[in-house]
Design an enzyme around this catalytic site. Structure first.
Site, PDB file in Angstrom:
ATOM      1  N   GLY A  40       0.806  -1.176  -0.182  1.00  0.00           N
ATOM      2  CA  GLY A  40       0.084   0.028   0.034  1.00  0.00           C
ATOM      3  C   GLY A  40       0.875   1.271  -0.176  1.00  0.00           C
ATOM      4  O   GLY A  40       2.060   1.229  -0.204  1.00  0.00           O
ATOM      5  N   HIS A  43       2.157   4.515  -5.154  1.00  0.00           N
ATOM      6  CA  HIS A  43       2.718   5.609  -5.923  1.00  0.00           C
ATOM      7  C   HIS A  43       2.744   4.946  -7.331  1.00  0.00           C
ATOM      8  O   HIS A  43       2.199   4.073  -7.870  1.00  0.00           O
ATOM      9  CB  HIS A  43       4.110   5.911  -5.397  1.00  0.00           C
ATOM     10  N   GLY A  45       5.007   3.715  -9.137  1.00  0.00           N
ATOM     11  CA  GLY A  45       5.698   2.240  -9.443  1.00  0.00           C
ATOM     12  C   GLY A  45       4.682   1.368  -9.186  1.00  0.00           C
ATOM     13  O   GLY A  45       4.442   0.332  -9.834  1.00  0.00           O
ATOM     14  N   HIS A  46       3.842   1.420  -7.964  1.00  0.00           N
ATOM     15  CA  HIS A  46       2.807   0.086  -8.020  1.00  0.00           C
ATOM     16  C   HIS A  46       1.726   0.134  -8.927  1.00  0.00           C
ATOM     17  O   HIS A  46       1.297  -0.983  -9.531  1.00  0.00           O
ATOM     18  CB  HIS A  46       2.006   0.575  -6.521  1.00  0.00           C
ATOM     19  N   GLN A  70       7.916  -9.400   7.569  1.00  0.00           N
ATOM     20  CA  GLN A  70       9.230  -8.984   6.897  1.00  0.00           C
ATOM     21  C   GLN A  70       9.817  -7.700   7.443  1.00  0.00           C
ATOM     22  O   GLN A  70      10.846  -7.291   7.046  1.00  0.00           O
ATOM     23  CB  GLN A  70       8.800  -8.669   5.385  1.00  0.00           C
ATOM     24  N   LYS A 184      12.390  -2.758  -8.754  1.00  0.00           N
ATOM     25  CA  LYS A 184      12.998  -1.804  -7.800  1.00  0.00           C
ATOM     26  C   LYS A 184      13.770  -2.746  -6.689  1.00  0.00           C
ATOM     27  O   LYS A 184      14.462  -2.403  -6.209  1.00  0.00           O
ATOM     28  CB  LYS A 184      11.989  -1.006  -7.397  1.00  0.00           C
ATOM     29  N   ASP A 185      12.944  -3.806  -6.383  1.00  0.00           N
ATOM     30  CA  ASP A 185      13.267  -4.624  -5.082  1.00  0.00           C
ATOM     31  C   ASP A 185      13.914  -5.872  -5.971  1.00  0.00           C
ATOM     32  O   ASP A 185      13.302  -6.863  -5.974  1.00  0.00           O
ATOM     33  CB  ASP A 185      12.034  -5.255  -4.429  1.00  0.00           C
TER      34      ASP A 185
HETATM   35  P1  AMP Z   1       6.031  -2.541  -1.772  1.00  0.00           P
HETATM   36  O1  AMP Z   1       4.646  -2.066  -1.591  1.00  0.00           O
HETATM   37  O2  AMP Z   1       7.062  -1.725  -1.438  1.00  0.00           O
HETATM   38  O3  AMP Z   1       6.011  -3.934  -0.900  1.00  0.00           O
HETATM   39  O4  AMP Z   1       6.092  -2.721  -3.348  1.00  0.00           O
HETATM   40  C1  AMP Z   1       5.086  -3.622  -4.070  1.00  0.00           C
HETATM   41  C2  AMP Z   1       5.735  -3.813  -5.464  1.00  0.00           C
HETATM   42  O5  AMP Z   1       5.939  -2.708  -6.027  1.00  0.00           O
HETATM   43  C3  AMP Z   1       7.075  -4.434  -5.333  1.00  0.00           C
HETATM   44  O6  AMP Z   1       7.060  -5.444  -6.350  1.00  0.00           O
HETATM   45  C4  AMP Z   1       8.040  -3.523  -5.548  1.00  0.00           C
HETATM   46  O7  AMP Z   1       9.187  -3.888  -6.233  1.00  0.00           O
HETATM   47  C5  AMP Z   1       7.185  -2.612  -6.405  1.00  0.00           C
HETATM   48  N1  AMP Z   1       7.621  -1.360  -6.646  1.00  0.00           N
HETATM   49  C6  AMP Z   1       7.778  -0.327  -5.608  1.00  0.00           C
HETATM   50  N2  AMP Z   1       8.384   0.705  -5.884  1.00  0.00           N
HETATM   51  C7  AMP Z   1       8.585   0.621  -7.291  1.00  0.00           C
HETATM   52  C8  AMP Z   1       9.140   1.573  -8.112  1.00  0.00           C
HETATM   53  N3  AMP Z   1       9.631   2.828  -8.067  1.00  0.00           N
HETATM   54  N4  AMP Z   1       8.981   1.038  -9.697  1.00  0.00           N
HETATM   55  C9  AMP Z   1       8.648   0.138  -9.807  1.00  0.00           C
HETATM   56  N5  AMP Z   1       7.959  -0.958  -9.124  1.00  0.00           N
HETATM   57  C10 AMP Z   1       8.151  -0.532  -7.854  1.00  0.00           C
END
Ligand code: AMP
Length: 315
Positions: A40, A43, A45-46, A70, A184-185
């Site tokens: 959640g 942005h 990216g998500h 985690q 990104k990860d």
């Molecule tokens: P998170 O909510 O941080 O666990 O991220 C969820 C998914 O979104 C994971 O697969 C991340 O790698 C991806 N993600 C987070 N930030 C970015 C970004 N800047 N660009 C692309 N994917 C992203």
């Protein structure tokens, strides 16, 4: 217009998933389930992951769950931003954008062979309680080996085990055909791929490019922790990665060795305590990069104040 449904319990998710099963068609690949797992505070990216899924699936599950497993004991689990209403709004806007793009496609344009016959249905799975995912008495961990012990695994020894345990459980509930992750990860992406390969899960794991802010900082939910001064300081991370990338590309022309750049990177980490690591590795295996590596990845973890940021560049 696509339909959105919010699900807050595992029982409801299971029952919806069963209903979908009877409607899935084996012959049409669009008639399949795509899955985007997130924590959640969404942005761009998500949303880029969602946008990909929208193009490819009839049913999309988008999970929003801040996974306690985690986070280490002294990490930001309790203060991690939880912004469900705004997240739902952003998802709705992305879906609207997708609908408009679909309508604007000229009819004369050749259509892919297997077009979805209906607009996709989106299920936002936002468990109201952590016990929806890890109920009382839950006692199984999913742990990938060597690849989890390097890079982020050094300072966050239980992190990847927490990620694979929750992702496995979400995979078991949702049973998607394809799951979308951000590069990104990058280490996380390879860890998930390894889990899927080793446990023979019938799921395609797709990694999608990093989305950055206008100045190059990779978008991250944790960027909101940064003060305006720290936000500027954070740019050292993408700038350093870019500099190394350019040196590698120049080096290819000038026959400089990767080893020379590895020494340079080690010096940066030694002299700048904000860098937790800065590595140049083989992009397929995360082992030492060599002149034979077809993919090279430069990865960094960088602390600004109390905020830990990660980033990478793939070449
Ligand atoms: P998170 O909510 O941080 O666990 O991220 C969820 C998914 O979104 C994971 O697969 C991340 O790698 C991806 N993600 C987070 N930030 C970015 C970004 N800047 N660009 C692309 N994917 C992203």
């Amino acid at each position: 217009m696509s339909e959105i449904k919010i699900i807050s319990t595992s029982e409801e998710l299971k029952s919806i998933r069963e209903k979908i099963q009877s409607q899935l068609s084996k012959s049409n690949t669009f008639d399949s389930i795509g899955f985007v797992p997130t924590m959640g505070n969404l942005h761009r990216g998500h949303l880029s992951l969602l946008s990909h899924a929208l193009k490819n699936h009839r049913y999309i599950f988008f999970s929003i769950f801040v996974n306690p497993k985690q986070f280490g004991p002294n990490e930001d689990y309790h203060k991690y931003p939880r912004t469900l209403d705004k997240d739902v709004q952003l998802i709705e806007e992305e879906i609207k954008k997708f609908g408009q793009q679909q309508q604007q496609q000229p009819l004369s344009q050749p259509q892919p062979q297997q077009q979805p016959t209906q607009p996709p249905t989106i299920f936002i799975f936002a468990p109201s309680l952590a016990t929806e995912i890890f109920p009382q008495g839950y006692d199984t961990e999913v742990k990938v080996g060597e690849i989890t012990k390097i890079l982020c695994g050094c300072s966050r020894p239980t992190h990847f085990q927490g990620v694979t345990t929750v992702v496995y459980r979400l995979f078991a509930l949702i049973r998607p055909a394809v799951a979308y992750f951000g590069l990104k990860d990058y280490q996380q992406y390879l860890v998930i791929k390894k889990m899927v390969e080793d446990l023979l899960l019938p799921i395609e794991v797709v990694g999608l490019p990093i989305v950055r802010d206008h100045d190059g900082l990779a978008l991250s939910s944790r960027n909101i922790y940064l003060s305006p001064e720290e936000r500027v300081e954070a740019l050292v991370l993408p700038q350093t990665l870019t500099k190394i990338k350019n040196e590698i590309l120049d080096g290819r022309k000038n026959n400089n060795t990767i080893n020379l750049l590895l020494e340079k990177a080690a010096k940066i980490v030694k002299n700048d305590s904000r860098f937790e690591y800065l590595e140049i590795l083989d992009g397929d295996t995360l082992s030492a990069a060599s002149e034979e590596s077809t993919k090279i990845i430069i990865l960094g973890a960088f602390r600004v104040g109390n905020t830990r940021l990660i980033d990478n560049i793939l070449i």
